[in-house]
Scaffold this active site. Structure first.
Site, PDB file in Angstrom:
ATOM      1  N   SER A 147       0.737  -1.158  -0.142  1.00  0.00           N
ATOM      2  CA  SER A 147       0.030   0.156  -0.123  1.00  0.00           C
ATOM      3  C   SER A 147       0.849   1.250  -0.086  1.00  0.00           C
ATOM      4  O   SER A 147       1.951   1.283   0.508  1.00  0.00           O
ATOM      5  CB  SER A 147      -0.883   0.055   1.117  1.00  0.00           C
ATOM      6  OG  SER A 147      -1.652  -1.098   1.337  1.00  0.00           O
TER       7      SER A 147
HETATM    8  N1  SAH Z   1      -1.603  -3.836   3.358  1.00  0.00           N
HETATM    9  C1  SAH Z   1      -0.731  -4.503   2.423  1.00  0.00           C
HETATM   10  C2  SAH Z   1      -1.266  -4.299   0.917  1.00  0.00           C
HETATM   11  C3  SAH Z   1      -1.382  -5.668   0.354  1.00  0.00           C
HETATM   12  S1  SAH Z   1      -2.622  -5.328  -1.172  1.00  0.00           S
HETATM   13  C4  SAH Z   1       0.741  -3.997   2.430  1.00  0.00           C
HETATM   14  O1  SAH Z   1       0.792  -3.116   3.216  1.00  0.00           O
HETATM   15  O2  SAH Z   1       1.552  -4.344   1.687  1.00  0.00           O
HETATM   16  C5  SAH Z   1      -3.708  -6.306  -0.954  1.00  0.00           C
HETATM   17  C6  SAH Z   1      -3.602  -7.471  -0.327  1.00  0.00           C
HETATM   18  O3  SAH Z   1      -4.921  -8.321  -0.172  1.00  0.00           O
HETATM   19  C7  SAH Z   1      -2.975  -8.664  -1.482  1.00  0.00           C
HETATM   20  O4  SAH Z   1      -1.799  -9.132  -1.038  1.00  0.00           O
HETATM   21  C8  SAH Z   1      -3.871  -9.772  -1.801  1.00  0.00           C
HETATM   22  O5  SAH Z   1      -3.456 -11.150  -2.020  1.00  0.00           O
HETATM   23  C9  SAH Z   1      -4.800  -9.618  -0.594  1.00  0.00           C
HETATM   24  N2  SAH Z   1      -6.084 -10.434  -0.410  1.00  0.00           N
HETATM   25  C10 SAH Z   1      -7.105  -9.902  -1.349  1.00  0.00           C
HETATM   26  N3  SAH Z   1      -8.152 -10.600  -1.242  1.00  0.00           N
HETATM   27  C11 SAH Z   1      -8.143 -11.275  -0.025  1.00  0.00           C
HETATM   28  C12 SAH Z   1      -8.921 -12.010   0.926  1.00  0.00           C
HETATM   29  N4  SAH Z   1      -9.976 -12.377   0.785  1.00  0.00           N
HETATM   30  N5  SAH Z   1      -8.392 -12.425   2.253  1.00  0.00           N
HETATM   31  C13 SAH Z   1      -7.058 -12.005   2.407  1.00  0.00           C
HETATM   32  N6  SAH Z   1      -6.130 -11.331   1.566  1.00  0.00           N
HETATM   33  C14 SAH Z   1      -6.599 -10.977   0.345  1.00  0.00           C
END
Ligand code: SAH
Length: 219
Positions: free
Chosen positions: A67
């Site tokens: 993010s």
């Molecule tokens: N907060 C994270 C951002 C990750 S992007 C950071 O700081 O790096 C969003 C993430 O959500 C991705 O890794 C994706 O695989 C995950 N994601 C999507 N749907 C999901 C679900 N139903 N349960 C858990 N993770 C999920």
């Protein structure tokens, strides 16, 4: 990190805080201190670590992104996080946002859909010395019933609606902060606060997140 490179990174982090976080209206001292304390480069693949303090999302593999710092700060502030809060973080990704929430003093359960990303995030969190984050592999739209109730449920991926299990697993006065995509291609960040059997909704503005997958997800 007491070396020169570590100091340069700390200076870059201060500049990011000033120009991308504080200047855009984030004022909660707990959030600002936590953002100052977490080395974002430690949560990035070496190929993009040099860009750690640009205010943008960056690729972390498996088609996912870490993010944008401002969005992590906005989510933490909107979630009214405070030390001792029990937090469900949906979409661990790199583990960076979870580390920021933990630096505020919250106890964080962080759920990631992609097993390889969950494994990488565990390693990055351990290497950064973060202890109060528990990474769980699975579908975060179902919540984590065994660890409920949560004071805050924070999502880093956009869903079609608030997943019903999250409302059930929210403590009285608890907050959900998540991006909603009710119409294709248009997302808004919202905060839902639980007040007895009712919920209160605040619109926090237009955003752009990756889709939330899983049972209560977009696809
Ligand atoms: N907060 C994270 C951002 C990750 S992007 C950071 O700081 O790096 C969003 C993430 O959500 C991705 O890794 C994706 O695989 C995950 N994601 C999507 N749907 C999901 C679900 N139903 N349960 C858990 N993770 C999920």
């Amino acid at each position: 990190m007491g070396d020169r490179a570590g100091q340069d990174r700390a200076d870059e982090r201060q500049a990011m805080l000033e120009w991308h976080i504080r200047a855009r209206g984030i004022a909660d001292p707990r959030v600002l201190d936590a953002m100052a304390a977490v080395p974002r480069e430690r949560f990035l693949p070496p190929s993009v670590a040099a860009d750690a303090y640009a205010d943008s999302p960056l690729p972390i593999g498996h088609g996912q992104t870490i993010s944008q710092p401002y969005i992590v700060a906005l989510t933490a502030e909107a979630g009214l996080l405070k030390p001792g809060d029990r937090v469900l973080d949906v979409g661990t990704g790199s583990g960076y946002a979870a580390a920021v929430y933990a630096a505020i003093g919250a106890e964080v359960w962080s759920v990631e859909f992609v097993p390889e990303l969950a494994e990488q995030a565990r390693a990055a969190l351990a290497a950064a010395g973060v202890r109060n984050v528990h990474v769980v592999t699975g579908d975060g739209t179902l919540g984590l019933r065994d660890h409920a109730p949560f004071d805050a449920i924070l999502a880093a991926a956009a869903g079609p609606d608030i997943p019903a299990p999250w409302i059930d697993q929210l403590a009285e006065g608890g907050r959900i902060v998540m991006p909603l995509e009710r119409n294709p291609g248009w997302q808004q960040l919202v905060r839902v606060t639980r007040r007895g059997d009712d919920t209160e909704l605040d619109d926090l503005g237009a955003v752009r997140f990756v889709p939330l997958r899983g049972e209560h997800g977009l696809r």
